[in-house]
Design a protein around this motif. Structure first.
Motif, short mmCIF file in Angstrom:
data_model
loop_
_atom_site.label_atom_id
_atom_site.label_comp_id
_atom_site.label_asym_id
_atom_site.label_seq_id
_atom_site.Cartn_x
_atom_site.Cartn_y
_atom_site.Cartn_z
N LYS A 11 0.85 -1.19 0.00
CA LYS A 11 0.00 0.00 0.00
C LYS A 11 0.88 1.24 0.00
CE LYS A 11 -2.25 -1.32 3.67
NZ LYS A 11 -3.19 -1.32 4.80
N PHE A 12 0.73 2.07 -0.99
CA PHE A 12 1.44 3.34 -1.04
C PHE A 12 0.47 4.40 -1.58
CE2 PHE A 12 2.68 0.77 -4.76
CZ PHE A 12 2.14 1.52 -5.78
N ASN A 13 0.91 5.63 -1.59
CA ASN A 13 0.08 6.73 -2.05
C ASN A 13 -0.12 6.62 -3.56
OD1 ASN A 13 -1.27 9.12 -2.56
ND2 ASN A 13 0.09 10.37 -1.27
N LEU A 14 -1.33 6.24 -3.95
CA LEU A 14 -1.61 6.02 -5.36
C LEU A 14 -1.71 7.32 -6.15
CD1 LEU A 14 -4.28 3.18 -5.07
CD2 LEU A 14 -1.85 2.96 -5.54
N ASN A 15 -1.77 8.44 -5.45
CA ASN A 15 -1.88 9.73 -6.13
C ASN A 15 -0.52 10.30 -6.53
OD1 ASN A 15 -4.71 9.76 -5.85
ND2 ASN A 15 -4.51 10.51 -3.74
N LYS A 16 0.57 9.67 -6.05
CA LYS A 16 1.91 10.15 -6.36
C LYS A 16 2.61 9.14 -7.27
CE LYS A 16 2.76 12.78 -2.11
NZ LYS A 16 3.67 12.94 -0.95
N PRO A 17 3.46 9.62 -8.17
CA PRO A 17 4.25 8.69 -9.00
C PRO A 17 5.15 7.83 -8.10
CG PRO A 17 4.32 10.91 -9.89
CD PRO A 17 3.69 11.03 -8.53
N THR A 18 5.08 6.52 -8.26
CA THR A 18 5.84 5.60 -7.41
C THR A 18 6.49 4.53 -8.27
OG1 THR A 18 4.22 5.93 -5.63
CG2 THR A 18 5.70 4.04 -5.43
N TYR A 19 7.74 4.24 -7.97
CA TYR A 19 8.50 3.17 -8.63
C TYR A 19 8.60 1.99 -7.68
CZ TYR A 19 9.79 6.94 -11.80
OH TYR A 19 9.76 7.99 -12.68
N PHE A 20 8.63 0.79 -8.25
CA PHE A 20 8.68 -0.40 -7.39
C PHE A 20 9.49 -1.50 -8.06
CE2 PHE A 20 4.48 -0.15 -9.47
CZ PHE A 20 4.57 -1.22 -10.34
N LYS A 21 9.86 -2.46 -7.24
CA LYS A 21 10.62 -3.63 -7.70
C LYS A 21 10.16 -4.85 -6.92
CE LYS A 21 14.76 -4.72 -6.33
NZ LYS A 21 16.22 -4.75 -6.05
N GLY A 22 10.20 -6.01 -7.57
CA GLY A 22 9.77 -7.23 -6.90
C GLY A 22 10.29 -8.46 -7.62
N TYR A 23 9.56 -9.57 -7.41
CA TYR A 23 10.00 -10.86 -7.95
C TYR A 23 8.83 -11.55 -8.64
CZ TYR A 23 13.92 -10.03 -4.81
OH TYR A 23 15.00 -9.48 -4.18
N VAL A 24 9.15 -12.33 -9.66
CA VAL A 24 8.15 -13.09 -10.42
C VAL A 24 8.30 -14.56 -10.05
CG1 VAL A 24 7.31 -13.68 -12.71
CG2 VAL A 24 8.29 -11.42 -12.29
N ASN A 25 7.17 -15.20 -9.86
CA ASN A 25 7.20 -16.62 -9.48
C ASN A 25 5.99 -17.32 -10.07
OD1 ASN A 25 7.95 -18.99 -8.25
ND2 ASN A 25 7.05 -18.48 -6.27
N TYR A 39 9.46 -0.15 -2.89
CA TYR A 39 8.86 0.95 -3.63
C TYR A 39 9.46 2.26 -3.13
CZ TYR A 39 5.92 1.78 0.49
OH TYR A 39 5.47 2.04 1.76
N SER A 40 9.44 3.24 -4.01
CA SER A 40 10.01 4.55 -3.68
C SER A 40 9.53 5.55 -4.72
CB SER A 40 11.53 4.49 -3.66
OG SER A 40 12.09 5.78 -3.47
N ILE A 41 9.55 6.83 -4.35
CA ILE A 41 9.20 7.87 -5.31
C ILE A 41 10.42 8.23 -6.17
CG2 ILE A 41 7.37 8.82 -3.87
CD1 ILE A 41 9.32 10.99 -2.98
N ASN A 42 11.57 7.70 -5.78
CA ASN A 42 12.81 7.93 -6.52
C ASN A 42 13.22 6.64 -7.22
OD1 ASN A 42 15.25 8.72 -7.55
ND2 ASN A 42 16.15 9.33 -5.60
N TYR A 43 13.35 6.69 -8.52
CA TYR A 43 13.66 5.50 -9.30
C TYR A 43 15.01 4.89 -8.92
CZ TYR A 43 15.27 2.82 -13.35
OH TYR A 43 15.78 1.86 -14.17
#
Length: 482
Positions: A11-25, A39-43
């Motif tokens: 859950k993050f602020n959906l109104n702000k541009p947000t970058y994220f990273k994760g894993y595929v399985n 996740y972060s607002i900074n890429y």
């Protein structure tokens, strides 16, 4: 390709541009599961050397047009948007676009709570895997089971104090190594630390109440041993008479009584001669008792073994004699029905006996049967002594186990409603529209107190339970109880 898509998103602020990273399985149900763990607002905060691995996925939500490409093209990307609810705008796996988004479910979870909790069950496939991925990389690579550094030699296994001391060293070594490895105090480690502090406090308090000088402790112990010896003398005199009005074989009864009385007298003489040595041992034990209540319980258990050694010797003799008589009677009973035991194949064979063999067998059976009540009386009395001694040692071993596994830390966390003991998961529908994926909200609740207590016990070896069926069968046939 997987049948459906599951995106587990923090859950993050959906109104702000947000970058994220994760894993595929790919799950066991052939579902494509995407775990977003950072996740972060900074890429730049989410990019590193792992970003281009086959199982790593990066993406953004509501990013500005100039950041849509994210500087580098990755193999796996995920683009989310919130124009008409949260939905998947674009998905790329292994450099290929994935158009199958009709059967997609997005689950929103609390990133901090999931990273903090330690109680999610392994049976919850998605969320146990998510918790595993959220853990620090160093913790995940160095997870190892408890391996004792020291093991009790076989010839010292009868001493509970030696066993407890070695187990204590193993626990302290485990505590230090795991704290260094995790760089924090987990719930199991916190339980053990508070249990050790409580153990030391109780030991200091109880030892202070019992005695202030080692001489008082020595005098108290010698007084208890003297009363125990006198009790056994009185018991043997009672058995050498007509116990409970039973008519026993007088000659055999007197012989057994004198034989066992000699062992008691020999043991008391040994204690009397080694009295000065006993003072030195008690002096050492007096200071070891300050290490904690569990050390005192282990010392008392060893003292019980020393104090009841003479009764144990008598029990061994009585059990052996009883077992010989029972085995002889069973073998002679087969003689009367024309049977005998065949040790080669471990079975019963038919056999024809002569009149002389039947006569000798009848006389031997009669002698053993008439002597059996006398042997049984001694055997029952000293078996009860043995069982009482084992019962007291088991209670002390159980006390040591309970003190070392006191769940003070986990109970405190549970009462404070800490997210560290949150493990029960509830899924709520956040949004459901035909044009958008099903949006679920993941909520964490505290587990029951019994569950968290059972899950976070330190690696303390539990005392062996009595197998009552095996114990009773051994008592009936006269096998020695160790």
């Amino acid at each position: 390709m997987a049948q459906s898509i599951r995106i587990i998103l923090p859950k993050f602020n959906l109104n702000k541009p947000t970058y994220f990273k994760g894993y595929v399985n790919i799950s066991e149900k052939k579902e494509l599961v995407i775990y977003i763990t950072e996740y972060s607002i900074n890429y730049k905060d989410i990019t590193n050397e792992e970003s281009d691995k086959d199982n790593v996925i990066t993406g953004y939500c509501n990013a500005c047009p100039r950041h849509r490409g994210m500087d580098v093209v990755h193999k796996n990307t995920l683009v989310l948007e919130t124009r008409e609810g949260l939905c998947v705008k674009e998905m790329t796996l292994n450099g290929k676009n994935v158009d199958k988004r009709d059967n997609c479910i997005i689950m929103l979870y609390d990133h901090e709570k999931f990273k903090c909790t330690e109680t999610i069950s392994d049976s919850m496939d998605y969320f146990s895997e998510l918790q595993y991925l959220l853990k620090d990389e160093s913790n995940r690579l160095n997870i190892c089971s408890f391996e004792p550094v020291l093991r009790t030699p076989y010839w010292l296994s009868s001493s509970m104090f030696i066993q407890h001391m070695l187990n204590y060293v193993n626990l302290v070594n485990w505590l230090i190594s795991t704290v260094k490895r995790d760089k924090k105090v987990t719930i199991k480690q916190g339980n053990l630390i508070l249990a050790i502090l409580t153990d030391v406090a109780l030991g200091y308090f109880i030892l202070g109440l019992l005695t202030q000088e080692k001489k008082e402790l020595s005098a108290m112990l010698m007084g208890i041993l003297e009363k125990l010896v006198n009790l056994l003398y009185s018991l043997l005199k009672w058995l050498m008479g007509s116990p409970a009005g039973l008519k026993l074989n007088n000659a055999f009864n007197k012989m057994l009584g004198k034989y066992f009385s000699y062992h008691i007298q020999l043991w008391w003489l040994f204690l009397d001669v080694t009295g000065e040595k006993l003072d030195i041992i008690l002096h050492v034990y007096h200071y070891l008792g300050y290490l904690g209540l569990t050390f005192q319980a282990a010392i008392i258990s060893d003292m019980i073994c020393v104090a009841t050694f003479h009764s144990y010797c008598i029990y061994v003799y009585a059990a052996r004699l009883f077992n010989i008589q029972i085995s002889g009677l069973v073998a002679l009973m087969r003689l009367f029905v024309g049977r005998k035991y065949n040790p080669l194949r471990g079975g019963i064979d038919s056999c024809e006996y002569t009149n002389q063999e039947l006569f000798v067998g009848t006389v031997a059976f009669t002698i053993l049967l008439l002597l059996l009540p006398t042997t049984t009386m001694y055997y029952i009395v000293f078996t009860l002594f043995r069982l009482l001694s084992l019962g007291m040692q088991y209670i002390l071993a159980k006390l040591i186990y309970l003190v070392q596994t006191l769940p003070l830390y986990v109970v405190t966390l549970w009462l404070a409603r800490s997210p560290r003991v949150a493990g029960d998961i509830l899924l709520e529908v956040e949004c459901y529209e035909e044009s958008s994926p099903l949006l679920l909200r993941v909520k964490l609740f505290n587990k029951s107190l019994q569950e968290v207590v059972n899950n976070f016990k330190p690696p303390v070896e539990a005392p062996k339970h009595f197998e009552w069926t095996n114990l009773l069968s051994n008592v009936v046939v006269g096998k020695q109880i160790i």
